[in-house]
Write an enzyme that holds these catalytic residues in place. Structure first.
Site, PDB file in Angstrom:
ATOM      1  N   GLU A 110      -5.380  -8.280  -1.318  1.00 59.27           N
ATOM      2  CA  GLU A 110      -6.059  -8.145  -0.018  1.00 59.27           C
ATOM      3  C   GLU A 110      -7.511  -7.809  -0.281  1.00 59.27           C
ATOM      4  O   GLU A 110      -7.816  -6.932  -1.095  1.00 59.27           O
ATOM      5  CB  GLU A 110      -5.476  -6.997   0.818  1.00 59.27           C
TER       6      GLU A 110
ATOM      7  N   GLU B 113       0.833  -1.220   0.000  1.00 57.04           N
ATOM      8  CA  GLU B 113       0.000   0.000   0.000  1.00 57.04           C
ATOM      9  C   GLU B 113       0.861   1.262   0.000  1.00 57.04           C
ATOM     10  O   GLU B 113       0.783   2.108   0.905  1.00 57.04           O
ATOM     11  CB  GLU B 113      -0.932  -0.001   1.214  1.00 57.04           C
TER      12      GLU B 113
END
Ligand code: BGP
Length: 460
Positions: free
Chosen positions: A358, A169
């Site tokens: 995810e 991320e």
């Protein structure tokens, strides 16, 4: 609908599962001093009330856990390597052999079970020494330290690990600098330092990609983006522009990783902010080493407005709440269609294979008679996978899907155990009590059937 070679599996991060925070020469990482998660204050050193210090003890129980993943039929398992196990302080020249040996055991065991390892090099766990002594990624020296770390791993695991993700991320640094090892709020850090840190990470990511391809052309390297589709709160053009501007904050990271240079809208933003980046000629050359695929996390969408700025609880990126959506117990707004939208947007924009690394629902579970009746989780995952299938039908090239927290783990944002994502329940509570025994939830068998049928049992 899902291609035959589709990579089904699950995802985790070292600091959220391993525990053994100081075993076999491991140094501290920033996670070891964040007992309340990223929104709480940092402590001077590791404190006993930090659940991550023991986590779910994957360090000692990895065989049992991998056996359960294999029983579900996982084709791939996403794990991160804790940088501070390999380089305890982060700036050493030579790696800690005992750290490498732990991952030898894990990766070899995965391979014997026919599970492909996917390794994240940096999942929010910068060695603490690099934070406290160097200022984390604000310091250009981290590029060299990271390069040494990446090369060490890629040489060591050559032929055994083919899928690599550089920074988890990577766009989250704009909101929580500590996730890039930088102490302070974005305001305290300041835009100049923040964007220089981002630049260093982008260069380090590109260098790792270059090294991976030099070591083995079969290596596949992906960037990893926190994906949040941004909707205008109203049909007003100014709200649509606000949504585009917010989306650009995320797109920018993928643009640099996929195109090899800074996009015009980002250069303009930097000019407007008065930020002058130190970019060397070598940096520009390195950035041209673009990724093989784009991976991302997806939990929720957000609205944007030209006038309202607050309200969204969400993930790491708040936005304005969407009045048409329900939220999880932690306020993350549930939006399966948003997954189809983001898959199409990313594919249209970059024309690189995508990987959902995810996705999942954090919820409180109740263990009754040795299992959990988690229909809410099954529904969430089912609905998102159906939309992933729609995106594939739209022509999107999707390599795989790894459900987040396939085994219960310590929450990243709140450091709780009670925010559970797993197919496997782990007996550990927020106060640290519990036997660490593993139990299969109802979703365990459901996911096994999804994988076995290559998605055909999903309910539309
Ligand atoms: C992502 C992180 C993960 C993870 C997940 C769920 O942002 O990459 O590390 O934990 O979100 O978040 P949380 O644990 O806060 O529920």
């Amino acid at each position: 609908m899902f291609p035959n070679e589709f990579l089904w599996g699950g995802a985790t991060a070292a600091n959220q599962i391993e525990g053994a925070y100081d075993a076999d020469g491991k140094g501290l990482s920033v996670q070891d001093v964040l007992p309340r998660g990223i929104k709480g204050p940092a402590s001077e050193g590791a404190t006993d009330d930090n659940l991550k210090l023991q986590a779910i003890d994957f360090y000692h129980r990895y065989r049992e856990d991998i056996d359960l993943f294999a029983e579900m039929g996982f084709k791939v398992f996403r794990l991160s390597i804790a940088w501070s196990r390999i380089f305890p302080r982060g700036d050493e020249a030579e790696p800690n052999q005992a750290g490498l040996e732990f991952y030898d055991r894990v990766i070899d065991y995965l391979l014997t079970k026919g599970i492909e390892p996917m390794v994240t090099l940096s999942h929010y766990e910068t060695p603490l020494h690099l934070t406290r002594e160097y200022g984390g990624w604000t310091n250009r020296k981290l590029i060299g330290f990271f390069e040494n770390y990446a090369r060490t791993l890629m040489e060591h695991f050559a032929g055994r690990v083919r899928y690599w993700l550089t920074f988890n991320e990577i766009n989250s640094v704009l909101h929580f600098p500590i996730l890039s090892g930088i102490e302070g709020t974005p305001e305290e850090v300041g835009t100049q330092n923040l964007y220089q840190a981002i630049h260093h990470e982008l260069v380090a990511s590109a260098r790792a990609t270059k090294i991976a391809h030099q070591i083995d052309p079969a290596n596949k390297v992906g960037c990893m983006i926190l994906a949040v589709p941004r909707y205008p709160l109203t049909p007003r053009p100014d709200d649509a522009l606000a949504a585009l501007t917010a989306a650009h904050d995320d797109f920018a990271f993928g643009d640099v990783h996929c195109r090899g240079y800074y996009p015009g809208y980002l250069l303009r933003k930097l000019r407007d902010l008065g930020v002058e980046l130190n970019i060397t000629e070598d940096d520009r050359t390195d950035l041209q080493h673009t990724v093989d695929f784009v991976s991302f996390s997806y939990y929720m969408s957000a609205c944007e407005s030209a006038t309202e700025r607050t309200g969204g609880e969400g993930n790491l990126i708040g936005g304005v709440p969407n009045p048409t959506l329900q939220a999880s117990e932690w306020g993350w707004q549930i939006d399966p269609v948003g997954l189809r939208i983001i898959l199409n947007e990313y594919w249209d924009r970059w024309q690189k294979p995508l990987f959902i690394v995810e996705n999942g629902l954090g919820a409180k579970d109740e263990l009754v008679d040795g299992t959990v009746n988690d229909d809410y989780r099954i529904e969430y995952l089912n609905d998102h996978l159906v939309q992933a299938g729609e995106a594939i039908a739209d022509g999107v090239q999707l390599l795989g899907y790894t459900a987040w927290g396939c085994i219960d783990l310590v929450s990243m944002s709140t450091a709780q155990m009670s925010k559970r994502y797993g197919f496997i329940y782990v007996d550990r509570n927020d106060d640290g009590s519990g036997s660490l025994t593993r139990y299969k939830k109802k979703s365990f068998d459901w996911y096994r059937r999804v994988i076995e049928s290559n998605g055909s049992v999903l309910k539309r």
